[in-house]
Design a protein around this motif. Structure first.
Motif, PDB file in Angstrom:
ATOM      1  N   LYS A  92      29.335 -79.830 105.199  1.00 37.53           N
ATOM      2  CA  LYS A  92      29.615 -80.161 106.569  1.00 37.53           C
ATOM      3  C   LYS A  92      30.425 -78.913 107.160  1.00 37.53           C
ATOM      4  N   ARG A  93      31.427 -78.592 106.339  1.00 36.31           N
ATOM      5  CA  ARG A  93      32.105 -77.626 106.818  1.00 36.31           C
ATOM      6  C   ARG A  93      31.292 -76.225 107.048  1.00 36.31           C
ATOM      7  N   GLN A  94      30.471 -75.817 106.265  1.00 42.99           N
ATOM      8  CA  GLN A  94      29.681 -74.603 106.440  1.00 42.99           C
ATOM      9  C   GLN A  94      28.616 -74.890 107.532  1.00 42.99           C
ATOM     10  N   LEU A  95      28.065 -76.162 107.599  1.00 42.60           N
ATOM     11  CA  LEU A  95      27.197 -76.227 108.834  1.00 42.60           C
ATOM     12  C   LEU A  95      27.936 -76.178 110.067  1.00 42.60           C
ATOM     13  N   GLY A  96      29.275 -76.668 110.026  1.00 43.83           N
ATOM     14  CA  GLY A  96      30.056 -76.478 111.398  1.00 43.83           C
ATOM     15  C   GLY A  96      30.390 -75.047 111.704  1.00 43.83           C
ATOM     16  N   MET A  97      30.642 -74.140 110.619  1.00 42.99           N
ATOM     17  CA  MET A  97      30.768 -72.763 110.868  1.00 42.99           C
ATOM     18  C   MET A  97      29.454 -72.070 111.638  1.00 42.99           C
ATOM     19  N   VAL A  98      28.176 -72.452 110.901  1.00 39.51           N
ATOM     20  CA  VAL A  98      26.990 -71.852 111.505  1.00 39.51           C
ATOM     21  C   VAL A  98      26.848 -72.366 112.879  1.00 39.51           C
ATOM     22  N   ARG A  99      27.080 -73.712 113.161  1.00 45.18           N
ATOM     23  CA  ARG A  99      27.031 -74.124 114.816  1.00 45.18           C
ATOM     24  C   ARG A  99      28.199 -73.201 115.592  1.00 45.18           C
ATOM     25  N   SER A 100      29.234 -72.912 114.887  1.00 44.62           N
ATOM     26  CA  SER A 100      30.220 -72.149 115.818  1.00 44.62           C
ATOM     27  C   SER A 100      29.796 -70.782 116.144  1.00 44.62           C
ATOM     28  N   CYS A 101      29.440 -70.363 115.199  1.00 46.44           N
ATOM     29  CA  CYS A 101      28.994 -68.718 115.365  1.00 46.44           C
ATOM     30  C   CYS A 101      27.931 -68.648 116.252  1.00 46.44           C
ATOM     31  N   ALA A 102      26.887 -69.964 116.227  1.00 46.03           N
ATOM     32  CA  ALA A 102      25.710 -69.765 117.003  1.00 46.03           C
ATOM     33  C   ALA A 102      26.233 -70.106 118.343  1.00 46.03           C
ATOM     34  N   VAL A 103      27.161 -70.810 118.654  1.00 43.60           N
ATOM     35  CA  VAL A 103      27.745 -71.175 120.103  1.00 43.60           C
ATOM     36  C   VAL A 103      28.318 -69.873 120.839  1.00 43.60           C
ATOM     37  N   ARG A 104      28.943 -69.298 119.966  1.00 46.16           N
ATOM     38  CA  ARG A 104      29.853 -67.920 120.356  1.00 46.16           C
ATOM     39  C   ARG A 104      29.048 -66.735 120.635  1.00 46.16           C
ATOM     40  N   MET A 130      35.319 -79.975 127.340  1.00 47.39           N
ATOM     41  CA  MET A 130      34.586 -79.037 126.485  1.00 47.39           C
ATOM     42  C   MET A 130      35.518 -78.055 125.783  1.00 47.39           C
ATOM     43  N   SER A 131      36.634 -77.584 126.434  1.00 55.74           N
ATOM     44  CA  SER A 131      37.615 -76.641 126.008  1.00 55.74           C
ATOM     45  C   SER A 131      38.259 -77.308 124.799  1.00 55.74           C
ATOM     46  N   ARG A 132      38.680 -78.656 124.978  1.00 58.34           N
ATOM     47  CA  ARG A 132      39.368 -79.199 123.807  1.00 58.34           C
ATOM     48  C   ARG A 132      38.786 -79.334 122.449  1.00 58.34           C
ATOM     49  N   HIS A 133      37.417 -79.377 122.605  1.00 56.93           N
ATOM     50  CA  HIS A 133      36.626 -79.357 121.564  1.00 56.93           C
ATOM     51  C   HIS A 133      36.019 -78.049 120.915  1.00 56.93           C
ATOM     52  N   ALA A 134      36.617 -76.820 121.625  1.00 58.87           N
ATOM     53  CA  ALA A 134      36.204 -75.370 121.350  1.00 58.87           C
ATOM     54  C   ALA A 134      37.002 -75.116 120.205  1.00 58.87           C
ATOM     55  N   VAL A 135      36.045 -74.179 119.426  1.00 59.72           N
ATOM     56  CA  VAL A 135      36.965 -73.616 118.147  1.00 59.72           C
ATOM     57  C   VAL A 135      36.543 -72.045 118.281  1.00 59.72           C
ATOM     58  N   ASP A 136      37.471 -71.491 117.640  1.00 60.37           N
ATOM     59  CA  ASP A 136      37.521 -69.951 117.508  1.00 60.37           C
ATOM     60  C   ASP A 136      36.397 -69.447 116.314  1.00 60.37           C
ATOM     61  N   LYS A 137      36.709 -68.162 116.087  1.00 63.84           N
ATOM     62  CA  LYS A 137      35.582 -67.693 115.100  1.00 63.84           C
ATOM     63  C   LYS A 137      36.218 -68.168 113.596  1.00 63.84           C
ATOM     64  N   ALA A 138      37.235 -68.463 113.448  1.00 66.48           N
ATOM     65  CA  ALA A 138      37.806 -69.202 112.114  1.00 66.48           C
ATOM     66  C   ALA A 138      37.642 -70.513 111.962  1.00 66.48           C
ATOM     67  N   VAL A 190      39.249 -70.853 131.647  1.00 64.02           N
ATOM     68  CA  VAL A 190      40.362 -71.823 130.851  1.00 64.02           C
ATOM     69  C   VAL A 190      40.239 -71.354 129.485  1.00 64.02           C
ATOM     70  N   THR A 191      39.098 -71.114 128.884  1.00 61.97           N
ATOM     71  CA  THR A 191      39.194 -70.482 127.407  1.00 61.97           C
ATOM     72  C   THR A 191      39.954 -69.188 127.228  1.00 61.97           C
ATOM     73  N   ASN A 192      39.572 -68.523 128.286  1.00 55.58           N
ATOM     74  CA  ASN A 192      40.530 -67.206 128.196  1.00 55.58           C
ATOM     75  C   ASN A 192      41.971 -67.488 128.288  1.00 55.58           C
ATOM     76  N   ALA A 193      42.378 -68.487 129.170  1.00 57.74           N
ATOM     77  CA  ALA A 193      43.845 -68.718 129.031  1.00 57.74           C
ATOM     78  C   ALA A 193      44.198 -69.297 127.749  1.00 57.74           C
ATOM     79  N   CYS A 194      43.585 -70.390 127.107  1.00 61.36           N
ATOM     80  CA  CYS A 194      43.896 -70.907 125.902  1.00 61.36           C
ATOM     81  C   CYS A 194      43.920 -69.682 124.756  1.00 61.36           C
ATOM     82  N   LYS A 195      43.212 -68.728 125.087  1.00 62.64           N
ATOM     83  CA  LYS A 195      43.089 -67.857 123.805  1.00 62.64           C
ATOM     84  C   LYS A 195      44.406 -67.074 123.836  1.00 62.64           C
TER      85      LYS A 195
END
Length: 750
Positions: A434-446, A489-497, A536-541
């Motif tokens: 599940k963790r690896q699939l989440g990383m795949v999805r995160s990379c694809a979203v970015r 959406m921003s509360r559920h957003a993740v970074d590249k890690a 918003v995501t820029n400010a959070c970053k």
């Protein structure tokens, strides 16, 4: 003052000679009128400087000379025809003598005028006013010198005679000394020798008059001889001074014309050299399009051996049909504008006479050598070779088509990756997987976000280069719900890690919902969502502690909605605030520290483009170490406001009341068979997309997948022919090989 002279017989002979002098002065007067007409004729030019020079020199000098001649004519006519005021000089040696009051009155005005004319030979360039003020002391001295001489003659008191004569002589000497001084001060001027000779001639003339006057007083010259000398010298000797001035003006004009001729020859040589050495093609044509001259660049462009090959030919013979029409339109536009302006830039295509090769030029027509009626003798066509640029245009068009294909081909797999990974996360049981699939999805979203930003900027750049205006979607946008959606959406957003984008200790707050009224804004809801999400995501970053707040302000008097994203992050320097809205720029990109933060510096550039497309503005206010505020101003509807965001209502419970029976339509519906689940037809040439749709919807819907537009149409026709179930929804890919989605839709509708 002495009594009036009573012996008219002695004055009769003087009247006869006065008449002769009048005739001589009149001939000079007519000649000077001719000089005045010449000056006015020369002054009729479009050059304001030249017109002023001619008016200042010829016209003013002629008017002054005519004034002096007019005084002499008036004085001579009065002595000749009318009884004049003549006093007696009792103390003259040899007996009483007549003293003509009118002659002294004429001298008191004519002699200062001659002094002023002489001084203008040196000072005319300064203008009449400056010349008059500089000459005023001399003019006053000469004026008083003449009237003192008259008083010396008519005074009945002998004791006043010699003091008055001395004062008159002193005033005359001082006036002439001032003229000599002026002559010395202007020794650097052109034609100084001729002008000095005129002053010397004037001084000698005045000295001669003085000697004759004194000889008459002391009895060396008889009465009639003295008056004859005055009459004929006024009409000859003084007139000659006007001729000398005309000669000087003629020499000055000759020098000016020679200078103009030399400048014209130099300009022609320079123009010929520029025309020959210019690296752009230049044609000289007549208004009937006949070619009269070409330069070497034009010869090379047309593939000719020499320019004589096209001289005398029609320019249209070298152009393609569309360019002939462009030339005709440009010439007609210039003709309507009365040849005052050039044609402006327009594109033409030349065809080389020796081959079928074409050359593309950016041409500008400029009229030259305008005739009296305003029609140009020649038109210069200045071109810029765009042959290579036209090839680049085709490359640019290919690049635009490539970008559209790449956009589709990149986004489709990314959407597939996101959809499949999301579906697999819900199915798999292993936490590591599940963790690896989440990383795949995160990379694809970015990656999808990056591709979207790049494509938006590329489309904006293309539009700016082609000067096209974007037809912005004009939908009513509810920023109350839009901001709430972005915050979720921003509360559920993740970074590249794969860590939450909102760091621990940072609060994301939506203060827009606290506004009393939120006005409706017309625009593209997707673009506005992208705008707020990027801010918003820029400010959070860049915020490690504190809060990120989305605020709103309604400026009712200006009908503007101000949306602000305020953070308590690291802040932005003044230098960086000028460049962060440019692509690939970040706060620390110049210092090499940009990799401490994720992204490529595209988010704010996209925000700038979105705001600009909607006619709004965006600005930043920031202080290092205290945070930043990004303020977006958008025009809004004045009297229309957003509905409040409500919770999703629960489904209504079944009612026990009877349901009214509907009368069936006259035409039976196509979908006769009843089914338990809705039917979806998915038309897409990408198997990944089909798999995402199938895995996402198959639990609740029946899915039919077709890999092309023709196959979908065939299936629909077969279903219709068999009177089988038709789909409730069609998911149609727009960009497919063979038959596009839009074409497929038009066929399916029929």
């Amino acid at each position: 003052i002495s009594e009036i002279w009573r012996d008219d017989d002695e004055l009769d002979a003087i009247r006869v000679h006065a008449a002769t002098a009048v005739m001589l002065v009149f001939s000079a007067f007519v000649l000077e009128i001719g000089f005045l007409g010449t000056g006015l004729l020369f002054g009729q030019t479009d050059d304001a400087g030249l017109s002023g020079r001619m008016a200042n020199h010829r016209v003013v000098d002629s008017l002054l000379t005519l004034f002096e001649y007019g005084l002499k004519l008036a004085c001579g006519m009065c002595i000749w025809k009318m009884p004049s005021v003549v006093h007696i000089d009792h103390f003259a040696v040899g007996g009483p003598r007549p003293v003509y009051f009118l002659r002294f009155a004429q001298w008191s005005l004519a002699v200062p005028t001659l002094v002023l004319i002489s001084n203008r030979a040196f000072l005319a360039e300064l203008g009449f006013r400056a010349t008059f003020l500089r000459s005023l002391p001399s003019l006053v001295l000469v004026f008083f010198s003449i009237w003192l001489a008259w008083l010396m003659e008519v005074t009945p008191v002998y004791a006043w005679r010699w003091p008055l004569l001395a004062a008159s002589g002193l005033a005359f000497v001082l006036a002439e000394v001032d003229q000599v001084r002026l002559c010395w001060q202007c020794r650097h001027l052109e034609l100084h020798g001729m002008k000095t000779c005129m002053v010397i001639y004037q001084v000698l003339t005045f000295v001669f008059y003085t000697i004759v006057f004194l000889m008459g007083r002391f009895g060396f010259v008889g009465l009639q001889l003295e008056q004859y000398i005055y009459a004929y010298c006024d009409s000859t000797v003084k007139v000659l001074q006007g001729a000398l001035l005309a000669l000087i003006r003629g020499c000055e004009d000759a020098q000016t014309i020679h200078l103009w001729y030399a400048e014209a020859v130099a300009y022609k040589k320079d123009f010929d050299a520029i025309l020959k050495m210019a690296h752009v093609p230049i044609f000289a044509i007549r208004t009937d399009r006949t070619i009269t001259r070409v330069n070497e660049s034009a010869v090379e462009l047309l593939g000719l051996s020499s320019g004589s090959d096209v001289l005398g030919k029609d320019l249209n013979d070298l152009l393609v049909q569309s360019s002939k029409e462009a030339i005709s339109r440009s010439l007609e536009k210039m003709r309507k504008d009365q040849w005052r302006n050039g044609s402006g830039l327009f594109e033409v295509t030349f065809r080389q006479p020796s081959s079928e090769k074409e050359a593309f030029l950016l041409l500008n027509l400029v009229p030259i050598d305008l005739e009296v009626d305003g029609v140009p003798q020649s038109i210069v066509a200045i071109g810029q070779d765009l042959t290579e640029l036209s090839e680049l245009k085709s490359v640019e068009e290919k690049k635009s088509r490539l970008m559209a294909v790449v956009s589709h081909e990149l986004r489709s797999p990314l959407h597939g990756m996101i959809g499949l990974s999301t579906g697999m996360i819900d199915v798999v049981k292993t936490e590591g997987l599940k963790r690896q699939l989440g990383m795949v999805r995160s990379c694809a979203v970015r990656l999808l976000d990056l591709v979207t930003n790049i494509m938006d900027l590329a489309e904006s750049d293309k539009r700016k280069k082609s000067a096209e205006t974007l037809a912005v979607m004009r939908q009513k946008v509810n920023f109350l719900s839009l901001v709430e959606e972005v915050v979720v959406m921003s509360r559920h957003a993740v970074d590249k890690a794969n860590k939450p984008l909102i760091k621990t200790g940072v609060e994301l707050r939506n203060l827009v919902r606290d506004m009393e009224r939120v006005p409706v804004v017309l625009g593209n809801p997707y673009k506005f969502t992208q705008l707020v999400y990027n801010l918003v995501t820029n400010a959070c970053k860049f915020t490690k502690q504190g809060s990120v707040s989305v605020c709103g302000k309604y400026l009712e008097d200006k009908s503007i909605l101000e949306l602000s994203v305020v953070d308590t992050g690291c802040g932005i320097s003044k230098e960086a605030q000028d460049r962060i809205f440019k692509p690939f720029e970040q706060e620390h990109s110049n210092s090499g520290d940009s990799r401490n933060f994720q992204g490529m510096g595209l988010g704010l550039a996209v925000c700038w483009e979105i705001v600009e497309q909607h006619g709004g503005s965006i600005r930043v206010e920031s202080e290092i170490g205290k945070g930043s505020s990004f303020i977006v101003s958008l025009a809004c509807q004045k009297d229309e406001f957003c509905d409040p965001v409500c919770e999703v209502p629960e489904l209504d419970k079944p009612s026990d009341e009877p349901v009214p029976v509907k009368t069936p339509p006259a035409v039976p519906p196509i979908r006769r068979p009843r089914r338990a689940r809705p039917l979806i037809l998915s038309v897409d040439d990408d198997e990944v997309n089909q798999e995402v749709i199938r895995s996402s919807l198959q639990n609740d819907y029946d899915i039919v997948c077709c890999m092309s537009g023709p196959s979908a149409l065939q299936w629909l026709e077969e279903q219709h022919r068999k009177k089988e179930i038709l789909p409730d929804i069609v998911l149609l890919d727009i960009q497919m090989p063979g038959m596009t989605g839009a074409l497929d839709l038009s066929h399916g509708g029929t």
